[in-house]
Motif scaffolding. Structure first.
Motif, PDB file in Angstrom:
ATOM      1  N   GLU A 237     -12.973  -4.563   0.549  1.00 29.74           N
ATOM      2  CA  GLU A 237     -12.268  -3.308   0.277  1.00 29.74           C
ATOM      3  C   GLU A 237     -12.717  -2.702  -1.055  1.00 29.74           C
ATOM      4  O   GLU A 237     -12.920  -1.494  -1.148  1.00 29.74           O
ATOM      5  CB  GLU A 237     -10.760  -3.538   0.252  1.00 29.74           C
ATOM      6  CG  GLU A 237      -9.985  -2.255   0.031  1.00 29.74           C
ATOM      7  CD  GLU A 237      -8.486  -2.469   0.025  1.00 29.74           C
ATOM      8  OE1 GLU A 237      -7.793  -1.591  -0.516  1.00 29.74           O
ATOM      9  OE2 GLU A 237      -8.012  -3.476   0.533  1.00 29.74           O
TER      10      GLU A 237
ATOM     11  N   ARG B  10       0.830  -1.215   0.000  1.00 29.63           N
ATOM     12  CA  ARG B  10       0.000   0.000   0.000  1.00 29.63           C
ATOM     13  C   ARG B  10       0.862   1.262   0.000  1.00 29.63           C
ATOM     14  O   ARG B  10       0.554   2.233  -0.690  1.00 29.63           O
ATOM     15  CB  ARG B  10      -0.936  -0.016   1.213  1.00 29.63           C
ATOM     16  CG  ARG B  10      -1.905   1.127   1.240  1.00 29.63           C
ATOM     17  CD  ARG B  10      -2.872   1.081   0.087  1.00 29.63           C
ATOM     18  NE  ARG B  10      -3.798   2.197   0.208  1.00 29.63           N
ATOM     19  CZ  ARG B  10      -4.544   2.646  -0.753  1.00 29.63           C
ATOM     20  NH1 ARG B  10      -4.538   2.072  -1.935  1.00 29.63           N
ATOM     21  NH2 ARG B  10      -5.339   3.669  -0.548  1.00 29.63           N
TER      22      ARG B  10
ATOM     23  N   GLU C 130     -16.174  -1.170  -0.656  1.00 27.57           N
ATOM     24  CA  GLU C 130     -16.104   0.090   0.081  1.00 27.57           C
ATOM     25  C   GLU C 130     -15.590   1.238  -0.784  1.00 27.57           C
ATOM     26  O   GLU C 130     -15.905   2.393  -0.534  1.00 27.57           O
ATOM     27  CB  GLU C 130     -15.213  -0.060   1.310  1.00 27.57           C
ATOM     28  CG  GLU C 130     -15.843  -0.885   2.414  1.00 27.57           C
ATOM     29  CD  GLU C 130     -14.922  -1.078   3.591  1.00 27.57           C
ATOM     30  OE1 GLU C 130     -13.871  -0.407   3.662  1.00 27.57           O
ATOM     31  OE2 GLU C 130     -15.242  -1.899   4.450  1.00 27.57           O
ATOM     32  N   SER C 131     -14.813   0.927  -1.807  1.00 27.56           N
ATOM     33  CA  SER C 131     -14.247   1.983  -2.645  1.00 27.56           C
ATOM     34  C   SER C 131     -15.232   2.485  -3.705  1.00 27.56           C
ATOM     35  O   SER C 131     -14.977   3.500  -4.340  1.00 27.56           O
ATOM     36  CB  SER C 131     -12.964   1.490  -3.322  1.00 27.56           C
ATOM     37  OG  SER C 131     -13.267   0.526  -4.326  1.00 27.56           O
TER      38      SER C 131
ATOM     39  N   ALA D 144     -11.705 -10.256   2.163  1.00 28.57           N
ATOM     40  CA  ALA D 144     -11.193  -8.941   2.552  1.00 28.57           C
ATOM     41  C   ALA D 144     -10.998  -8.065   1.316  1.00 28.57           C
ATOM     42  O   ALA D 144     -11.298  -6.868   1.338  1.00 28.57           O
ATOM     43  CB  ALA D 144      -9.886  -9.085   3.321  1.00 28.57           C
ATOM     44  N   GLU D 145     -10.515  -8.665   0.243  1.00 23.81           N
ATOM     45  CA  GLU D 145     -10.306  -7.895  -0.982  1.00 23.81           C
ATOM     46  C   GLU D 145     -11.638  -7.415  -1.554  1.00 23.81           C
ATOM     47  O   GLU D 145     -11.780  -6.262  -1.960  1.00 23.81           O
ATOM     48  CB  GLU D 145      -9.578  -8.742  -2.026  1.00 23.81           C
ATOM     49  CG  GLU D 145      -9.293  -7.987  -3.314  1.00 23.81           C
ATOM     50  CD  GLU D 145      -8.553  -8.812  -4.348  1.00 23.81           C
ATOM     51  OE1 GLU D 145      -8.247  -8.245  -5.399  1.00 23.81           O
ATOM     52  OE2 GLU D 145      -8.294 -10.005  -4.113  1.00 23.81           O
TER      53      GLU D 145
ATOM     54  N   ALA E  64      -3.355   2.924   9.527  1.00 19.94           N
ATOM     55  CA  ALA E  64      -4.474   2.758   8.591  1.00 19.94           C
ATOM     56  C   ALA E  64      -4.850   4.097   7.959  1.00 19.94           C
ATOM     57  O   ALA E  64      -5.085   4.176   6.757  1.00 19.94           O
ATOM     58  CB  ALA E  64      -5.676   2.150   9.310  1.00 19.94           C
TER      59      ALA E  64
ATOM     60  N   ARG F 167      -8.870  -4.024   8.542  1.00 19.80           N
ATOM     61  CA  ARG F 167      -7.980  -4.818   7.682  1.00 19.80           C
ATOM     62  C   ARG F 167      -6.563  -4.858   8.243  1.00 19.80           C
ATOM     63  O   ARG F 167      -5.920  -5.902   8.253  1.00 19.80           O
ATOM     64  CB  ARG F 167      -7.979  -4.245   6.267  1.00 19.80           C
ATOM     65  CG  ARG F 167      -7.214  -5.096   5.299  1.00 19.80           C
ATOM     66  CD  ARG F 167      -7.522  -4.743   3.877  1.00 19.80           C
ATOM     67  NE  ARG F 167      -6.722  -5.576   3.002  1.00 19.80           N
ATOM     68  CZ  ARG F 167      -6.365  -5.222   1.785  1.00 19.80           C
ATOM     69  NH1 ARG F 167      -6.772  -4.082   1.283  1.00 19.80           N
ATOM     70  NH2 ARG F 167      -5.628  -6.008   1.048  1.00 19.80           N
TER      71      ARG F 167
ATOM     72  N   LEU G 243      -6.415   2.976   4.478  1.00 17.02           N
ATOM     73  CA  LEU G 243      -7.003   1.638   4.510  1.00 17.02           C
ATOM     74  C   LEU G 243      -7.953   1.538   5.698  1.00 17.02           C
ATOM     75  O   LEU G 243      -7.819   2.274   6.670  1.00 17.02           O
ATOM     76  CB  LEU G 243      -5.919   0.566   4.680  1.00 17.02           C
ATOM     77  CG  LEU G 243      -5.028   0.251   3.498  1.00 17.02           C
ATOM     78  CD1 LEU G 243      -3.940  -0.730   3.913  1.00 17.02           C
ATOM     79  CD2 LEU G 243      -5.837  -0.335   2.352  1.00 17.02           C
ATOM     80  N   ASP G 244      -8.840   0.584   5.633  1.00 13.13           N
ATOM     81  CA  ASP G 244      -9.734   0.315   6.747  1.00 13.13           C
ATOM     82  C   ASP G 244      -8.907  -0.234   7.912  1.00 13.13           C
ATOM     83  O   ASP G 244      -8.095  -1.151   7.729  1.00 13.13           O
ATOM     84  CB  ASP G 244     -10.789  -0.696   6.309  1.00 13.13           C
ATOM     85  CG  ASP G 244     -11.765  -1.018   7.407  1.00 13.13           C
ATOM     86  OD1 ASP G 244     -12.365  -0.071   7.955  1.00 13.13           O
ATOM     87  OD2 ASP G 244     -11.915  -2.206   7.717  1.00 13.13           O
TER      88      ASP G 244
END
Length: 122
Positions: A98, A12, A101-102, A94-95, A62, A71, A67-68
């Protein structure tokens, strides 16, 4: 010991184009009480021994990584304590979470509705 947090942070940080200092600064701005040092980040990413991060440190990290926090906590729990959630075995859930959420709210609601319809057909 697994490397979930190490890999997540490194990937990230590089995606965002942040140096260790840039990430440390971003995390500190987000949560001034939970300083993230460049030395700790370097040791984490290079696989050297590090102290497990605290909850506030993970929250700051985070925020700096955009990022959340959940996670990051899950990755830290897996790396430092061997704790893994059953649904996270493949990492796909998890992917997907994410990615959902985006999405813009309208698309997110439409996708959730579609999943609910598809789940009824199973």
């Amino acid at each position: 010991m697994a490397d979930e947090l190490r890999e997540l942070v490194k990937e990230r940080r590089q995606t965002l184009g942040l140096s260790y200092q840039g990430l440390a600064n971003a995390a500190t701005v987000a949560a001034p009480a939970a300083a993230v040092s460049t030395g700790w980040l370097h040791r984490l990413e290079t696989g050297e021994p590090v102290i497990a991060p605290s909850g506030p440190t993970l929250a700051a990290l985070a925020a700096g990584l955009r990022l959340d926090a959940v996670r990051l906590r899950e990755a830290a729990a897996a790396q430092f304590f061997g704790v893994r959630l059953p649904w996270a075995a493949s990492g796909e859930a998890a992917e997907v979470a994410e990615l959902v959420e985006s999405l813009p709210e309208r698309q997110r609601r439409a996708l959730i509705d579609l999943i609910r319809i598809m789940a009824k057909d199973v």
